[in-house]
Design a protein around this motif. Structure first.
Motif, PDB file in Angstrom:
ATOM      1  N   ASN A  42      -4.176   3.062  20.088  1.00  0.00           N
ATOM      2  CA  ASN A  42      -2.807   3.155  19.304  1.00  0.00           C
ATOM      3  C   ASN A  42      -2.856   3.373  18.217  1.00  0.00           C
ATOM      4  OD1 ASN A  42      -0.970   3.631  22.269  1.00  0.00           O
ATOM      5  ND2 ASN A  42      -1.076   1.076  21.967  1.00  0.00           N
ATOM      6  N   LEU A  43      -4.356   3.507  17.755  1.00  0.00           N
ATOM      7  CA  LEU A  43      -4.851   3.729  16.263  1.00  0.00           C
ATOM      8  C   LEU A  43      -4.059   2.020  15.580  1.00  0.00           C
ATOM      9  CD1 LEU A  43      -3.955   6.816  17.051  1.00  0.00           C
ATOM     10  CD2 LEU A  43      -5.159   6.605  15.031  1.00  0.00           C
ATOM     11  N   VAL A  44      -4.175   1.031  15.886  1.00  0.00           N
ATOM     12  CA  VAL A  44      -3.585  -0.352  15.510  1.00  0.00           C
ATOM     13  C   VAL A  44      -4.231  -0.550  13.971  1.00  0.00           C
ATOM     14  CG1 VAL A  44      -2.860  -2.798  15.438  1.00  0.00           C
ATOM     15  CG2 VAL A  44      -1.623  -0.839  17.577  1.00  0.00           C
ATOM     16  N   LEU A  45      -3.485  -0.098  12.901  1.00  0.00           N
ATOM     17  CA  LEU A  45      -4.471  -0.958  11.284  1.00  0.00           C
ATOM     18  C   LEU A  45      -3.917  -1.803  10.786  1.00  0.00           C
ATOM     19  CD1 LEU A  45      -4.847   3.085  11.108  1.00  0.00           C
ATOM     20  CD2 LEU A  45      -6.473   0.613  11.919  1.00  0.00           C
ATOM     21  N   GLU A  46      -2.478  -1.994  10.727  1.00  0.00           N
ATOM     22  CA  GLU A  46      -1.793  -3.222  10.059  1.00  0.00           C
ATOM     23  C   GLU A  46      -0.120  -2.834  10.331  1.00  0.00           C
ATOM     24  OE1 GLU A  46      -1.470  -0.910   5.236  1.00  0.00           O
ATOM     25  OE2 GLU A  46      -2.891  -0.577   6.408  1.00  0.00           O
ATOM     26  N   LYS A  96       2.829  -1.543  13.999  1.00  0.00           N
ATOM     27  CA  LYS A  96       1.709  -1.072  13.266  1.00  0.00           C
ATOM     28  C   LYS A  96       1.495   0.727  12.753  1.00  0.00           C
ATOM     29  CE  LYS A  96       0.201  -4.472  16.866  1.00  0.00           C
ATOM     30  NZ  LYS A  96       0.192  -4.738  18.792  1.00  0.00           N
ATOM     31  N   ILE A  97       1.178   0.216  11.593  1.00  0.00           N
ATOM     32  CA  ILE A  97       1.151   1.738  11.295  1.00  0.00           C
ATOM     33  C   ILE A  97       0.097   2.190  10.427  1.00  0.00           C
ATOM     34  CG2 ILE A  97       2.977   2.226  10.625  1.00  0.00           C
ATOM     35  CD1 ILE A  97       1.406   1.250   7.782  1.00  0.00           C
ATOM     36  N   LEU A  98      -0.187   3.564  10.692  1.00  0.00           N
ATOM     37  CA  LEU A  98      -1.715   3.901   9.444  1.00  0.00           C
ATOM     38  C   LEU A  98      -0.960   3.881   8.786  1.00  0.00           C
ATOM     39  CD1 LEU A  98      -4.567   5.142   9.125  1.00  0.00           C
ATOM     40  CD2 LEU A  98      -3.248   7.854  10.263  1.00  0.00           C
ATOM     41  N   ASN A  99      -1.824   3.879   7.223  1.00  0.00           N
ATOM     42  CA  ASN A  99      -1.319   4.150   5.850  1.00  0.00           C
ATOM     43  C   ASN A  99      -2.183   5.489   5.568  1.00  0.00           C
ATOM     44  OD1 ASN A  99      -1.306   4.179   3.024  1.00  0.00           O
ATOM     45  ND2 ASN A  99      -0.214   2.074   2.992  1.00  0.00           N
ATOM     46  N   ILE A 132       2.650   5.909   8.693  1.00  0.00           N
ATOM     47  CA  ILE A 132       2.210   6.822   9.705  1.00  0.00           C
ATOM     48  C   ILE A 132       2.774   6.078  10.825  1.00  0.00           C
ATOM     49  CG2 ILE A 132       1.619   8.669  11.085  1.00  0.00           C
ATOM     50  CD1 ILE A 132       0.169  10.069   8.537  1.00  0.00           C
ATOM     51  N   ASN A 133       3.649   6.562  11.856  1.00  0.00           N
ATOM     52  CA  ASN A 133       3.698   5.296  12.870  1.00  0.00           C
ATOM     53  C   ASN A 133       2.881   5.967  14.162  1.00  0.00           C
ATOM     54  OD1 ASN A 133       4.156   4.822  15.514  1.00  0.00           O
ATOM     55  ND2 ASN A 133       6.571   4.588  15.819  1.00  0.00           N
ATOM     56  N   PRO A 134       1.554   5.156  15.024  1.00  0.00           N
ATOM     57  CA  PRO A 134       0.597   6.408  15.213  1.00  0.00           C
ATOM     58  C   PRO A 134       1.347   6.552  16.975  1.00  0.00           C
ATOM     59  CG  PRO A 134       0.046   3.913  15.636  1.00  0.00           C
ATOM     60  CD  PRO A 134       1.122   4.517  14.041  1.00  0.00           C
ATOM     61  N   GLU A 135       2.434   5.946  16.933  1.00  0.00           N
ATOM     62  CA  GLU A 135       3.392   6.102  18.362  1.00  0.00           C
ATOM     63  C   GLU A 135       3.045   7.948  18.497  1.00  0.00           C
ATOM     64  OE1 GLU A 135       3.058   4.399  20.815  1.00  0.00           O
ATOM     65  OE2 GLU A 135       2.474   2.525  19.679  1.00  0.00           O
ATOM     66  N   ARG A 136       3.022   8.669  17.136  1.00  0.00           N
ATOM     67  CA  ARG A 136       3.438   9.502  17.371  1.00  0.00           C
ATOM     68  C   ARG A 136       1.813  11.086  17.330  1.00  0.00           C
ATOM     69  NH1 ARG A 136       7.336   7.804  13.698  1.00  0.00           N
ATOM     70  NH2 ARG A 136       9.670   8.170  15.059  1.00  0.00           N
ATOM     71  N   PHE A 137       0.552  10.256  17.135  1.00  0.00           N
ATOM     72  CA  PHE A 137      -0.186  11.324  17.490  1.00  0.00           C
ATOM     73  C   PHE A 137      -0.103  11.038  18.718  1.00  0.00           C
ATOM     74  CE2 PHE A 137      -1.014   9.061  13.393  1.00  0.00           C
ATOM     75  CZ  PHE A 137      -1.691   9.526  12.612  1.00  0.00           C
ATOM     76  N   GLY A 138      -0.848  12.757  18.844  1.00  0.00           N
ATOM     77  CA  GLY A 138      -1.040  12.636  20.155  1.00  0.00           C
ATOM     78  C   GLY A 138      -3.046  12.912  20.547  1.00  0.00           C
TER      79      GLY A 138
END
Length: 621
Positions: free
Chosen positions: A497-501, A508-511, A588-594
């Motif tokens: 899930n690209l958990v970053l911060e 949980k988001i990706l800046n 960016i919300n990582p849940e939206r990444f494929g």
């Protein structure tokens, strides 16, 4: 491979990019080539014992990759693809990294050469699985657009210019030129050329009115006495966008188009461009320049957002998006300075309104805040500075009302420290460059790139020359900037899930700005300062470094690919946020990444990590 397993493998491939673009018959052919591997938790993948030339797809589980020195390279999860670097290393008979299973893991192994043969008729898929990481990132940009999509502003000036032009000789009288313009060619502009055909001046119908008719000047004088000889031109092989930028920056309406021998071949005007492309919102600039109040400017903010969405919908290249948004930002700023002078009266001395940060680099996005400053002539008195304090407050508040937020760090002209005389600004840069530590380094990092937006350009040029003198070829400064650039390393450990911060809502988001964009800007800046390159835009810096052989072709392509991908990712995120009625930001919300987006991000982060390591060797001593 047993026949019973084929449908399951085909179904899996059909659901993950880029294989989802392939027809079933091709997927069946690829599935038949798959070898299935199982790794228990803690078990390494012995790539040296593996068949040569293979890619791996994670069906379930997770793996960790580490460089030979033990540093983390990446963590990968289900649907991730790896092995591209191993294929490169195979040619040189070396090991790139070690792979270890973090969980019980099921892998699909594919021989690369047969895979290429299977997808050879599908170039989009082929590029997504290219060995070169920058080619994979470039393919994800999808920046190919049709003539209709890209619009007039992204075509060559020579293809769009009006070629029905009047050519006059220097000895001709004003009356002869007027006759040529009105009766023979029927144009509002004449180009004056020397005996070699080189453009030396221009005369418009408005020039005739202002310089000849209004003052009662003799119409028989040579046209060279009244023509405009300080011209802004574009080459025929430059983009129309360049001409638009000149129109807005210098408030001019006629741009000669010339060949590389400086001979005129056509003319570009706003009216002509509007007629040919009436729906192009870039001429919001025209409306901005006529806005009678701050409220009128605020009412144009939705149009700016519409422009942005139109550019993204047309798959326009990221650096063009940044340029367009910068030009609009400049126009709003320029108009606000004019409204401020209308309100406060004429400025008491020479001044220059300066953009800093991403605004100075022509890398504006929808979440860009204010990084600006005021440069005053050394003649400015204490009373003059009080006037400019009101002036700066008017402009900064106006920008905030127009959708350009106030800088949280107060790096704005409205802050007294950043509204100073030329001597003070020179002293700032001298101190920052000679002792680049702590607070000074933070301030320099904001103002290390500056650009004139409004006011006295000659005054700005004096400071800019000093700035370049003290920051270029400065080993001590480079080491300090390197330390600062290495404070944030790309998140190589992302997977699943690209958990970053966490953001303010504890989600949980990706800046993307912090994780990647700042990193590329910082590293490219180091190379540019070391080479003494004057360009400030990140993409232009990379191109200039390549031309000067300060970067090799492979490094330049990797940097361009990484920069374009992460920039485009931010723009797309902001566009989608607007469509959802949300705030455009960098989170960016990582849940939206494929899986493919995750794969590309990992490629980008790995290359950024490599750029940082190389910079440490080059500039860290």
């Amino acid at each position: 491979m047993t026949e019973e397993l084929l449908p399951n493998i085909v179904s899996f491939l059909h659901a993950i990019p880029p294989f989802d673009r392939l027809p079933s018959k091709v997927l069946q052919k690829i599935a038949a080539q798959v070898d299935i591997l199982w790794l228990d938790k803690g078990m390494p993948l012995n790539t040296q014992a593996e068949p040569p030339g293979c890619l791996y797809i994670l069906r379930t589980g997770a793996v960790e990759q580490r460089h030979l020195d033990g540093t983390l390279r990446a963590r990968l999860g289900a649907e991730d693809i790896f092995g591209f670097s191993l294929l490169h290393a195979l040619k040189e008979q070396r090991v790139e990294y070690h792979t270890l299973a973090l969980e019980n893991t099921l892998l699909y192994r594919l021989a690369y050469a047969p895979l290429q043969d299977s997808i050879s008729d599908y170039p989009q898929v082929l590029t997504q699985l290219a060995l070169s990481a920058w080619r994979r990132l470039h393919s994800a940009l999808n920046v190919q657009w049709s003539e209709q999509d890209k619009g007039i502003f992204f075509r060559l000036a020579g293809d769009v210019a009006n070629r029905s032009i009047a050519i006059a000789a220097p000895h001709m009288s004003v009356q002869q030129v007027a006759t040529l313009m009105s009766l023979e060619i029927r144009t509002s502009c004449a180009f004056i050329v020397n005996d070699k055909g080189t453009l030396i001046g221009m005369m418009t119908d408005k020039d005739m009115t202002k310089r000849v008719i209004a003052p009662g000047k003799d119409s028989q004088v040579p046209v060279t006495e009244v023509m405009t000889d300080n011209l802004h031109t574009v080459f025929e092989d430059e983009l129309v966008m360049r001409a638009v930028s000149l129109m807005m920056s210098h408030n001019i309406r006629n741009i000669p188009v010339i060949d590389r021998e400086f001979r005129p071949i056509g003319l570009l005007t706003p009216q002509q461009l509007i007629q040919k492309n009436s729906v192009q919102a870039i001429f919001l600039i025209e409306q901005i320049s006529r806005a009678a109040s701050i409220d009128a400017l605020v009412n144009l903010t939705p149009v700016r957002q519409a422009i942005f969405e139109t550019l993204l919908d047309g798959n326009v290249a990221p650096h063009i998006v940044g340029l367009v948004l910068t030009m609009i930002y400049d126009a709003v700023t320029r108009r606000l300075t004019e409204l401020a002078i209308d309100y406060l009266g004429e400025a008491p001395c020479a001044w220059s309104w300066m953009a800093a940060g991403s605004h100075a680099r022509h890398e504006v996005h929808l979440a860009s805040d204010q990084d600006n400053a005021l440069l005053l002539a050394d003649s400015a008195t204490a009373t003059d500075r009080q006037w400019f304090s009101h002036f700066a407050m008017y402009v900064c508040k106006g920008l905030a009302a127009c959708g350009y937020p106030l800088c949280e760090g107060r790096f704005m002209a409205a802050t007294p420290a950043w509204c100073q005389r030329l001597t003070v600004w020179k002293d700032y840069y001298r101190k920052w460059a000679s002792n680049p530590e702590y607070d000074g380094l933070l301030k320099l990092n904001v103002f290390i790139e500056i650009r004139h937006v409004a006011g006295d350009e000659a005054l700005f040029a004096t400071l800019d020359a000093w700035r370049q003198q003290v920051i270029n070829h400065n080993p001590r400064l480079l080491k300090a900037l390197l330390r600062n650039a290495l404070k944030i390393r790309p998140p190589l450990g992302i997977f699943h899930n690209l958990v970053l911060e966490k953001d303010g809502n504890k989600e949980k988001i990706l800046n993307i700005k912090r994780a990647a964009i700042h990193g590329v800007v910082d590293i490219v800046r180091l190379h540019a300062l070391s080479a003494g390159i004057p360009q400030q835009n990140t993409e232009e810096r990379i191109q200039a470094l390549l031309q000067q052989c300060a970067l090799n072709d492979a490094s330049a392509q990797d940097m361009l690919g990484t920069w374009r991908y992460v920039t485009q990712l931010r723009y797309l995120h902001q566009s989608h946020a607007l469509q959802r009625g949300e705030e455009a930001d960098n989170s960016i919300n990582p849940e939206r990444f494929g899986s493919l987006e995750r794969q590309h991000l990992k490629d980008a982060f790995r290359m950024l990590s490599g750029f940082q390591d190389a910079a440490k060797m080059a500039f860290g001593g």
